[in-house]
Write a protein that holds these residues in place. Structure first.
Motif, PDB file in Angstrom:
ATOM      1  N   GLU A   1      -5.417  -3.537   1.561  1.00 25.00           N
ATOM      2  CA  GLU A   1      -6.123  -2.466   0.851  1.00 25.00           C
ATOM      3  C   GLU A   1      -5.889  -1.153   1.587  1.00 25.00           C
ATOM      4  OE1 GLU A   1     -10.559  -1.329  -0.862  1.00 25.00           O
ATOM      5  OE2 GLU A   1     -10.320  -3.070   0.415  1.00 25.00           O
ATOM      6  N   TYR A   2      -5.648  -0.098   0.804  1.00 21.43           N
ATOM      7  CA  TYR A   2      -5.390   1.232   1.350  1.00 21.43           C
ATOM      8  C   TYR A   2      -6.321   2.238   0.686  1.00 21.43           C
ATOM      9  CZ  TYR A   2      -1.137  -0.950   3.033  1.00 21.43           C
ATOM     10  OH  TYR A   2      -0.255  -1.779   3.656  1.00 21.43           O
ATOM     11  N   ARG A   3      -6.532   3.358   1.371  1.00 20.10           N
ATOM     12  CA  ARG A   3      -7.319   4.466   0.816  1.00 20.10           C
ATOM     13  C   ARG A   3      -6.480   5.722   0.947  1.00 20.10           C
ATOM     14  NH1 ARG A   3     -12.395   5.017  -0.665  1.00 20.10           N
ATOM     15  NH2 ARG A   3     -13.296   7.080  -0.799  1.00 20.10           N
ATOM     16  N   CYS A   4      -6.294   6.409  -0.179  1.00 24.08           N
ATOM     17  CA  CYS A   4      -5.523   7.649  -0.205  1.00 24.08           C
ATOM     18  C   CYS A   4      -6.345   8.771   0.429  1.00 24.08           C
ATOM     19  CB  CYS A   4      -5.164   8.011  -1.647  1.00 24.08           C
ATOM     20  SG  CYS A   4      -4.228   9.552  -1.781  1.00 24.08           S
ATOM     21  N   THR A   5      -5.739   9.498   1.359  1.00 21.22           N
ATOM     22  CA  THR A   5      -6.448  10.604   2.009  1.00 21.22           C
ATOM     23  C   THR A   5      -6.440  11.864   1.152  1.00 21.22           C
ATOM     24  OG1 THR A   5      -4.470  11.206   3.243  1.00 21.22           O
ATOM     25  CG2 THR A   5      -6.030   9.733   4.334  1.00 21.22           C
ATOM     26  N   GLU A   6      -5.624  11.882   0.100  1.00 20.93           N
ATOM     27  CA  GLU A   6      -5.579  13.039  -0.801  1.00 20.93           C
ATOM     28  C   GLU A   6      -6.628  12.944  -1.910  1.00 20.93           C
ATOM     29  OE1 GLU A   6      -3.598  15.818  -0.504  1.00 20.93           O
ATOM     30  OE2 GLU A   6      -2.977  14.951   1.421  1.00 20.93           O
TER      31      GLU A   6
ATOM     32  N   ASN B   1      -8.954   3.977  -3.665  1.00 19.85           N
ATOM     33  CA  ASN B   1      -8.573   2.739  -2.985  1.00 19.85           C
ATOM     34  C   ASN B   1      -7.587   1.982  -3.869  1.00 19.85           C
ATOM     35  OD1 ASN B   1     -10.434   3.425  -1.047  1.00 19.85           O
ATOM     36  ND2 ASN B   1     -11.449   1.461  -1.051  1.00 19.85           N
ATOM     37  N   PHE B   2      -6.602   1.335  -3.233  1.00 21.99           N
ATOM     38  CA  PHE B   2      -5.629   0.541  -3.981  1.00 21.99           C
ATOM     39  C   PHE B   2      -5.123  -0.589  -3.095  1.00 21.99           C
ATOM     40  CE2 PHE B   2      -3.436   4.055  -1.971  1.00 21.99           C
ATOM     41  CZ  PHE B   2      -2.260   3.518  -1.465  1.00 21.99           C
ATOM     42  N   ASP B   3      -4.600  -1.633  -3.731  1.00 18.30           N
ATOM     43  CA  ASP B   3      -4.092  -2.810  -3.036  1.00 18.30           C
ATOM     44  C   ASP B   3      -2.578  -2.869  -3.151  1.00 18.30           C
ATOM     45  OD1 ASP B   3      -6.712  -3.681  -2.554  1.00 18.30           O
ATOM     46  OD2 ASP B   3      -6.776  -4.772  -4.452  1.00 18.30           O
ATOM     47  N   LEU B   4      -1.942  -3.380  -2.106  1.00 18.69           N
ATOM     48  CA  LEU B   4      -0.497  -3.615  -2.120  1.00 18.69           C
ATOM     49  C   LEU B   4      -0.205  -4.967  -1.504  1.00 18.69           C
ATOM     50  CD1 LEU B   4       1.120  -0.259  -0.937  1.00 18.69           C
ATOM     51  CD2 LEU B   4       1.152  -1.231  -3.226  1.00 18.69           C
TER      52      LEU B   4
ATOM     53  N   GLU C   1       2.417   4.557  -0.946  1.00 20.78           N
ATOM     54  CA  GLU C   1       2.270   5.565  -1.997  1.00 20.78           C
ATOM     55  C   GLU C   1       1.086   5.237  -2.896  1.00 20.78           C
ATOM     56  OE1 GLU C   1       4.730   7.002  -5.854  1.00 20.78           O
ATOM     57  OE2 GLU C   1       5.864   6.905  -3.973  1.00 20.78           O
ATOM     58  N   CYS C   2       0.219   6.216  -3.092  1.00 20.06           N
ATOM     59  CA  CYS C   2      -0.951   6.062  -3.951  1.00 20.06           C
ATOM     60  C   CYS C   2      -0.512   5.983  -5.411  1.00 20.06           C
ATOM     61  CB  CYS C   2      -1.905   7.243  -3.746  1.00 20.06           C
ATOM     62  SG  CYS C   2      -3.325   7.232  -4.862  1.00 20.06           S
TER      63      CYS C   2
END
Length: 80
Positions: free
Chosen positions: A5-10, A14-17, A29-30
């Motif tokens: 799981e990632y969180r875009c700083t822009e 939240n999204f999963d890869l 990449e978001c």
């Protein structure tokens, strides 16, 4: 391959890869804004209800439907 799981700083989305372990901390990449400015976050797993195999992750549901994780729990478990 593992699900991270990632969180875009822009855009703070939240999204999963699904990535290999050696790619876990590489820029991601978001899918919402396209920014490569994201950070991996710690995912907490919660068991809902009485079904220990209940899953609420649509990405993992899709992989399981395709059989992509068959046998992941080891030989002799009887799940496949």
């Amino acid at each position: 391959m593992a699900l991270y799981e990632y969180r875009c700083t822009e855009c703070s989305e939240n999204f999963d890869l699904m990535r290999s372990m050696n790619q876990a901390d590489d820029p991601a990449e978001c899918p919402t804004c396209g920014s490569s400015s994201s950070r991996r976050v710690m995912t907490s797993f919660v068991r809902l209800g009485s079904d220990p195999f209940a899953n609420t992750n649509p990405m993992m549901d899709a992989r399981m439907a395709r059989g992509a994780v068959a046998g992941a729990c080891g030989p002799g478990c009887g799940c496949h």
